[in-house]
Design an enzyme around this catalytic site. Structure first.
Site, mmCIF file in Angstrom:
data_model
loop_
_atom_site.group_PDB
_atom_site.id
_atom_site.type_symbol
_atom_site.label_atom_id
_atom_site.label_comp_id
_atom_site.label_asym_id
_atom_site.label_seq_id
_atom_site.Cartn_x
_atom_site.Cartn_y
_atom_site.Cartn_z
ATOM 1 N N ASP A 263 0.879 -1.162 0.000
ATOM 2 C CA ASP A 263 0.000 0.000 0.000
ATOM 3 C C ASP A 263 0.927 1.225 0.000
ATOM 4 O OD1 ASP A 263 -3.225 0.604 1.547
ATOM 5 O OD2 ASP A 263 -2.089 1.764 0.097
HETATM 6 C C1 GLC Z 1 -4.232 4.386 -0.171
HETATM 7 C C2 GLC Z 1 -5.139 3.222 0.144
HETATM 8 C C3 GLC Z 1 -5.195 2.187 -0.952
HETATM 9 C C4 GLC Z 1 -5.023 2.870 -2.290
HETATM 10 C C5 GLC Z 1 -3.609 3.404 -2.343
HETATM 11 C C6 GLC Z 1 -3.319 4.132 -3.665
HETATM 12 O O1 GLC Z 1 -3.574 4.818 0.969
HETATM 13 O O2 GLC Z 1 -4.958 2.542 1.368
HETATM 14 O O3 GLC Z 1 -6.464 1.527 -0.836
HETATM 15 O O4 GLC Z 1 -5.240 1.951 -3.337
HETATM 16 O O5 GLC Z 1 -3.325 4.267 -1.253
HETATM 17 O O6 GLC Z 1 -4.070 5.293 -3.739
#
Ligand code: GLC
Length: 755
Positions: A263
């Site tokens: 993430d």
């Molecule tokens: C965010 C989220 C994730 C998302 C990623 C990219 O913090 O936790 O669900 O896909 O970053 O935006």
């Protein structure tokens, strides 16, 4: 490209090139002219890293992405194409109801169509991968991302996750106007301590396997090309460095062979968690856990090559990760067609097309849950649908608002949405409707918090905050309208910015400024329908008590206003069912239907005995239970009939059936739900579990048989040793229209005769 060629390509790449395929750059480094500008001077990335990163996230647009791709491939030593990834959670520009509302449709086929439409809009905009579906099971309404889940049930979440993967990918993500899916957030992100975002998760392996893993596995079985690691620790170990979770469970047990992406900065965050001393250790633990792509940081870029050169990790480990990234690009046919479906003309034709708007309207209608619809004494008629000729005052901050999409609808635009006011002017006679905003959307202190935490540039009108004088004027107009009208439709709820990532709330009430308006209006005119907008289950006790009818409309998306008017006017008979329990109060959280009995269960809701598992001050049962939702017609479900009382020996299954009759005055749709309880087992089992459901549409007076096949497989659970098993003994079964069921019917699973 053939697998052989792909392997040859990999073998021809330098170690630095392979590492750079594992780096994902935020789109903010690219300006609208698609050149890499994003403050390179203070960038975390070197020029080479920026120009050789394997993927980019967060930007869209066929023209822009084509330009970036052309420049990138020209400069790349092996001209390897970039992957473009984006959070297309519930639509790109045509925004569908938020995922929790999609869960409320109990219609996986419809949800699949919304994902397919989202994929089409994304693919023609140049996107290759979406960071969806979110398969996190959630029982805590305080957590802001409950809006992004499909609720509290493993079975429903499993069907919805698989449906979204299929909608995004079709049979193969390389197909036209399809994109690769990414099941997230692995694992158990939806159970943060205290409902606080990014908090730790403590969970027995038993509960993890019984409740939290099934939906991820369902998405993987449906073929999801990617999985995303979650921010949280699971029992003390952050997912991005959790070797057991990623290598044993995800890759070996679930057989996931695709790309595992971190993430946002979750590899780096292992330092903040206190799991790694420094970036170098974070890089080592993550790559050893099998995380292929480092999202948004340069930790892999800065440390992996050196870790190989020092012998602390093998180059084979890098090759494995780089190969999976190259393989994904190949499965998307990017080597042959690096722009895939990106097409400016198609963008104009497909985005926000009438077809997509119609699908958004249909889905929003099916997601709306009728929670209450009181009969009036003098007429014997229910308040809804609005009776013709009635004058209606639409009052509340959501009358005008076009902010009907969640914070995860990141490319959605409010101006594309249809507000309640716009829909009402379309659907109802001018002389019969009045409109009054009545009050602000949120209290001033909420707004200040959001400005401080989220975005200093948010204006008071963005937040729906008015000064005192304006508030007084708005209230005056609202009360005058309420006094004049036959019926008041109060359009209230939680601002869209008060749910979503990082938006955990300790209080799940409607903002006080709106409740004060609600109370004053209810004194002026008791004939109130309250339309509730929210990204989460809210504490609706007072709203339910003082309204004659209540609709939960969630954040319904681009066509929200039209869908709500379709239901209010009766053009559509509501059929949504709650995918999540609505707590009686925040103190009840976590509350969910599939709880354990305890050694001193209440014997019914009226049990007043003291020594029971209960609260002194509130009931145990939620205000509205999982699976609940009313209709404008009445469905009568007969007692359950079983084809036999036992499963065992040659009888591998039994049939359970009911007759469902539409005893009301109009056509309607009911979701008939099958629940089963294992009365006694080697580990305690939930008081009931959803094992099937069936949506049926019946004309007035029509009757239909609904039958479920009960198999031994349905009765399986993870025993104390973690093994999936079923155990002989007694079971209870219900077929009903919500999880709030009556007495069940018993059947037996016979012991297998061991020869
Ligand atoms: C965010 C989220 C994730 C998302 C990623 C990219 O913090 O936790 O669900 O896909 O970053 O935006």
């Amino acid at each position: 490209m053939t697998e052989k060629k792909l392997r040859e390509l990999l073998n021809d790449m330098t170690l630095e090139e392979k590492v750079n395929q594992l780096v994902q750059i935020p789109g903010s480094y690219y300006d609208k002219n698609a050149s890499v500008t994003g403050g390179i001077e203070n960038s975390r990335f070197s020029e080479t890293q920026l120009n050789q990163a394997g993927s980019i996230l967060g930007i869209t647009g066929a023209k822009t992405l084509r330009q970036i791709q052309e420049t990138y491939m020209e400069n790349h030593p092996h001209h390897i194409p970039l992957l473009f990834m984006l959070d297309v959670i519930h639509g790109l520009r045509t925004i569908f109801p938020m995922p929790l509302a999609l869960g409320a449709t109990f219609d996986p086929n419809l949800v699949e169509l919304t994902a397919q439409a989202a994929a089409k809009e994304s693919a023609v905009s140049g996107i290759h991968v979406t960071f969806a579906p979110m398969a996190d099971l959630v029982r805590d309404a305080r957590w802001g991302r409950v809006m992004e889940s499909t609720g509290e049930d493993p079975y429903l979440n499993s069907l919805m996750t698989a449906a979204m993967v299929s909608g995004f990918q079709g049979n193969h993500p390389g197909e036209q106007e399809r994109i690769a899916a990414c099941v997230k957030h692995f694992a158990a992100y939806g159970k943060p301590e205290g409902g606080r975002e990014y908090s730790n998760v403590e969970l027995s392996e038993h509960a993890l396997r019984e409740f939290y893993l099934p939906a991820y596995e369902s998405g993987i079985r449906a073929g999801s090309e990617l999985v995303m690691a979650s921010f949280n620790t699971l029992n003390g170990i952050p997912s991005s460095g959790n070797h057991w979770l990623m290598q044993e469970v995800l890759r070996k047990e679930m057989g996931f062979g695709g790309v595992l992406i971190s993430d946002w900065a979750s590899i780096e965050e292992m330092i903040h968690h206190g799991f790694c001393q420094n970036e170098r250790e974070a890089a080592k633990k993550a790559i050893e856990a099998g995380v292929d792509i480092d999202m948004a940081t340069n930790i892999y870029a800065n440390h992996l090559a050196e870790l190989v050169e020092s012998g602390e990790i093998t180059e084979a480990c890098i090759d494995e990760a780089a190969y999976r990234v190259l393989r994904l690009k190949n499965r998307l046919d990017l080597f042959e067609n690096p722009f895939k479906d990106g097409d400016e003309d198609k963008e104009k034709e497909i985005i926000l097309s009438d077809e997509h708007r119609a699908l958004a309207r249909k889905t929003a209608r099916e997601s709306i849950v009728l929670l209450k619809n009181e009969k009036e004494v003098q007429t014997g008629k229910e308040l809804l649908p609005i009776h013709s000729g009635e004058t209606v005052a639409f009052i509340g901050p959501y009358v005008e608002s076009k902010g009907l999409h969640s914070t995860w609808a990141i490319k959605g635009r409010a101006e594309d949405a249809v507000s309640i006011r716009e829909a009402a002017k379309e659907a109802m006679a001018k002389e019969n409707v009045m409109f009054a905003c009545g009050c602000g959307m949120m209290n001033r202190d909420n707004g200040i918090i959001l400005k401080r935490h989220m975005d200093e540039t948010l204006t008071e009108s963005d937040l729906g905050i008015f000064d005192e004088q304006t508030e007084k004027q708005l209230e005056k107009e609202a009360l005058e309208a309420a006094a004049k009208a036959n019926l008041v439709v109060l359009c209230l709820g939680e601002h869209r910015l008060l749910s979503g990532e990082a938006a955990s709330r300790s209080d799940i009430g409607i903002p006080m400024v709106q409740m004060e308006l609600f109370r004053k209006v209810s004194e002026v005119n008791p004939r109130i329908v309250t339309v509730v907008f929210s990204g989460r289950p809210l504490d609706l006790r007072e709203i339910s008590e003082k309204s004659m009818a209540v609709l939960e409309v969630w954040l319904p998306g681009t066509e929200g206003g039209n869908a709500i008017l379709d239901v209010l006017t009766g053009a559509c008979n509501p059929s949504g069912k709650l995918p999540v329990s609505f707590p009686y109060s925040v103190g009840q959280i976590p509350v969910h239907y599939n709880e354990y009995a305890t050694g001193r269960p209440l014997k019914g809701k009226e049990d007043t005995a003291f020594y029971r598992s209960r609260y002194l001050d509130i009931p145990n049962h939620p205000l509205y239970p999982f699976g609940y939702g009313l209709s404008y017609t009445d469905f009568v479900i007969s007692p359950v009939e079983l084809s036999r009382k036992t499963i065992g020996g040659v009888q591998k299954s039994l049939k359970a059936s009911v007759m469902v009759r539409n005893a009301g005055s109009r056509k309607g749709t009911e979701t008939v739900q099958l629940y089963i309880r294992d009365i006694a087992a080697s580990v305690v089992r939930p008081v009931k579990e959803l094992k099937g459901f069936c949506k049926i549409t019946l004309d007035q007076g029509e009757e239909q048989k609904v039958e479920f096949e009960i198999t031994e497989e349905m009765l399986q659970f993870h025993a104390a040793d973690g093994k999936l098993t079923s155990e002989a003994g007694g079971y209870l079964l219900w077929i009903d229209n919500s999880s709030d069921t009556g007495a069940g019917i018993e059947f037996e699973l016979e012991r297998e005769e061991h020869v």
